[in-house]
Scaffold this motif. Structure first.
Motif, short mmCIF file in Angstrom:
data_model
loop_
_atom_site.label_atom_id
_atom_site.label_comp_id
_atom_site.label_asym_id
_atom_site.label_seq_id
_atom_site.Cartn_x
_atom_site.Cartn_y
_atom_site.Cartn_z
N VAL A 32 0.86 -1.18 0.00
CA VAL A 32 0.00 0.00 0.00
C VAL A 32 0.89 1.23 0.00
CG1 VAL A 32 -1.87 -1.18 1.18
CG2 VAL A 32 -0.19 0.04 2.53
N SER A 33 0.49 2.23 -0.73
CA SER A 33 1.29 3.45 -0.81
C SER A 33 0.99 4.41 0.32
CB SER A 33 1.06 4.14 -2.16
OG SER A 33 -0.32 4.46 -2.32
N GLU A 34 -0.17 4.24 0.94
CA GLU A 34 -0.57 5.16 2.00
C GLU A 34 -1.49 4.44 2.99
OE1 GLU A 34 -2.54 9.65 2.43
OE2 GLU A 34 -2.40 8.64 0.49
N GLY A 35 -1.31 4.72 4.30
CA GLY A 35 -2.18 4.17 5.33
C GLY A 35 -1.90 2.70 5.60
N GLY A 36 -2.62 2.14 6.59
CA GLY A 36 -2.59 0.70 6.85
C GLY A 36 -1.37 0.18 7.57
N ALA A 37 -0.51 1.05 8.12
CA ALA A 37 0.69 0.57 8.80
C ALA A 37 0.34 -0.17 10.08
CB ALA A 37 1.63 1.73 9.10
N ARG A 75 5.23 -0.46 7.45
CA ARG A 75 4.35 -0.24 6.31
C ARG A 75 4.20 -1.54 5.52
NH1 ARG A 75 4.89 1.77 0.99
NH2 ARG A 75 7.15 1.95 1.24
N PRO A 76 2.99 -1.88 5.12
CA PRO A 76 2.76 -3.14 4.38
C PRO A 76 3.52 -3.16 3.06
CG PRO A 76 0.69 -2.29 5.22
CD PRO A 76 1.71 -1.22 5.44
N GLU A 77 4.31 -4.20 2.87
CA GLU A 77 5.01 -4.46 1.62
C GLU A 77 4.67 -5.88 1.19
OE1 GLU A 77 6.76 -2.59 -0.31
OE2 GLU A 77 7.21 -0.80 0.90
#
Length: 451
Positions: free
Chosen positions: A307-312, A323-325
């Protein structure tokens, strides 16, 4: 008194009343146990109480009353903290103060800032840190970790937090997500006891707003692609934890024997825009873990998309957010080796902006459970409900005898005890966070150890 009041009701209604009464007793017990053991859960919420009849008249609707303090909400019955305002600010201040206190007393050991900025400290490079001391800490206080795993990175020393890029390939991630969507397996996520019996024992609320599926034996049998994903994750998890093929572990999804480790049933979750899981711990307080017969010792979470933004995933007391990768695994430890929970593992799934997919795998360790729990017996329908009280010993013997056929049937089931049966046997905490005997298989609160 309840039996007299319910004398003219049918058995089903009387059993429901007994279940509600037992649930209230359990909440009262947990309230006092939390004070006695000085449990600290940095979560506050406005309580809803009925207006006094003298002020608003009989039958007045409940009104929100802000209450400041620390509360544990195992069944997700309270609303979440409001965003902003005095009480939310004070909650953040308390969390920050707790983190500062831990830092001053040596209770937190972050990695050097330059390594954190670079994405973590390479675990295999012993020249960058005191590897023997770190390995000893893991083995003695948490669980061993194979620090030579290619790509493994340390994000925090104490409590230990790791990330492992390329734990899953892109193809594996895409296939797992597609299988979950195509199989129409997702249901609203729950907190607390899952769909233990009815709405009293579960809550799909604003604390946890994702959708999820529990990959129990039934779901895996119906969806071979999800079964393959679960098997791959668990096999790699064993190697990461230095457990080889896990020959000494219990079977996945079955309650482990005392001292034995096992995987709970794997869970997949989807967070769409604005969805989250507010600050929580995965471990249980000591008393509840003992009653449950198990404690959660490790959380292995795999991000199935980037995700490029949010959800960490934010560790609220560690000044750390991951951060989700896509394909990256996150490993941390909700409890110490002695079975006590580690409150420093408090974490939040931040609001998603882009849709986020994760697979969540908990590692459980068996504990010697309580011999007989009358509250659990009432919830399971095996506590005598006759009008005559009789002696306590006689009631306990009758309840135990009534439980035996149920326990024998459970032991014979190939899929192991369901989350509902575990909760009925023990009555749960719940970072538990987290199934009705008549509930459907699959979904966030379906059958299977670990919902």
């Amino acid at each position: 008194m309840m039996n007299e009041a319910a004398a003219e009701l049918g058995d089903a209604q009387r059993q429901r009343i007994a279940g509600i009464f037992a649930h209230c007793c359990r909440m009262e017990l947990l309230f006092f146990e939390g004070a006695y053991t000085q449990q600290r859960w940095p979560l506050h919420a406005p309580l809803r109480v009925a207006a006094l009849a003298s002020d608003a008249g009989a039958g007045a609707e409940a009104v929100p009353v802000p209450v400041e303090g620390i509360a544990w909400d195992p069944d997700g019955l309270l609303p979440p903290p409001s965003s902003g305002g005095h009480f939310a600010r004070r909650a953040l201040e308390r969390a920050a103060a707790a983190g500062a206190e831990l830092q001053q007393t040596g209770g937190l050991q972050p990695i050097p800032a330059e390594h954190l900025a670079a994405g973590g400290l390479p675990a295999a490079d012993g020249s960058l840190y005191d590897r023997p001391a770190f390995e000893a800490q893991l083995a003695e206080r948490f669980l061993p970790v194979d620090l030579d795993t290619p790509g493994l990175r340390i994000m925090h020393f104490d409590p230990p937090v790791f990330t492992l890029p390329r734990f899953f390939t892109e193809e594996q991630c895409d296939d797992a997500v597609a299988a979950a969507v195509e199989g129409n397996t997702l249901v609203p996520s729950k907190v607390g006891g899952g769909n233990l019996r009815d709405e009293l024992y579960s809550a799909a609320n604003q604390r946890r707003t994702s959708s999820s599926v529990l990959l129990d034996a039934g779901v895996q049998a119906a969806h071979p692609r999800l079964r393959a994903m679960a098997s791959a994750l668990q096999a790699r998890g064993l190697k990461l934890l230095g457990q080889g093929d896990g020959a000494a572990w219990g079977l996945p999804g079955k309650l482990p024997a005392p001292g034995q480790y096992c995987y709970e049933s794997l869970q997949m979750a989807r967070y769409e825009q604005g969805q989250h899981f507010l600050a929580h711990e995965d471990g249980f307080p000591a008393g509840l873990a003992q009653q449950n017969g198990f404690q959660r010792h490790a959380t292995l979470l795999v991000y199935l998309n980037s995700v490029s933004e949010g959800g960490a995933t934010r560790f609220d007391l560690l000044n750390l957010a991951v951060r989700p990768e896509k394909g990256t695994a996150l490993l941390f430890f909700p409890a110490f080796a002695d079975g006590t929970s580690d409150p420093r593992s408090l974490h939040t799934a931040e609001d998603a902006v882009d849709t986020k997919w994760v697979a969540q795998q908990w590692v459980a360790r068996g504990l010697a459970g309580a011999a007989f729990d009358p509250i659990a017996a009432a919830l399971s329908g095996s506590l005598p409900l006759g009008g005559s009280a009789g002696s306590g010993a006689a009631q306990q013997q009758q309840a135990q005898q009534a439980q035996q056929p149920r326990l024998r049937r459970r032991e014979a089931a190939e899929e192991g005890p369901s989350a509902a049966e575990l909760a009925l046997r023990t009555a749960k905490r719940g970072k538990g966070k987290k199934a009705g005997g008549k509930g459907k298989q699959g979904g966030g609160g379906g059958k299977g150890f670990g919902s």
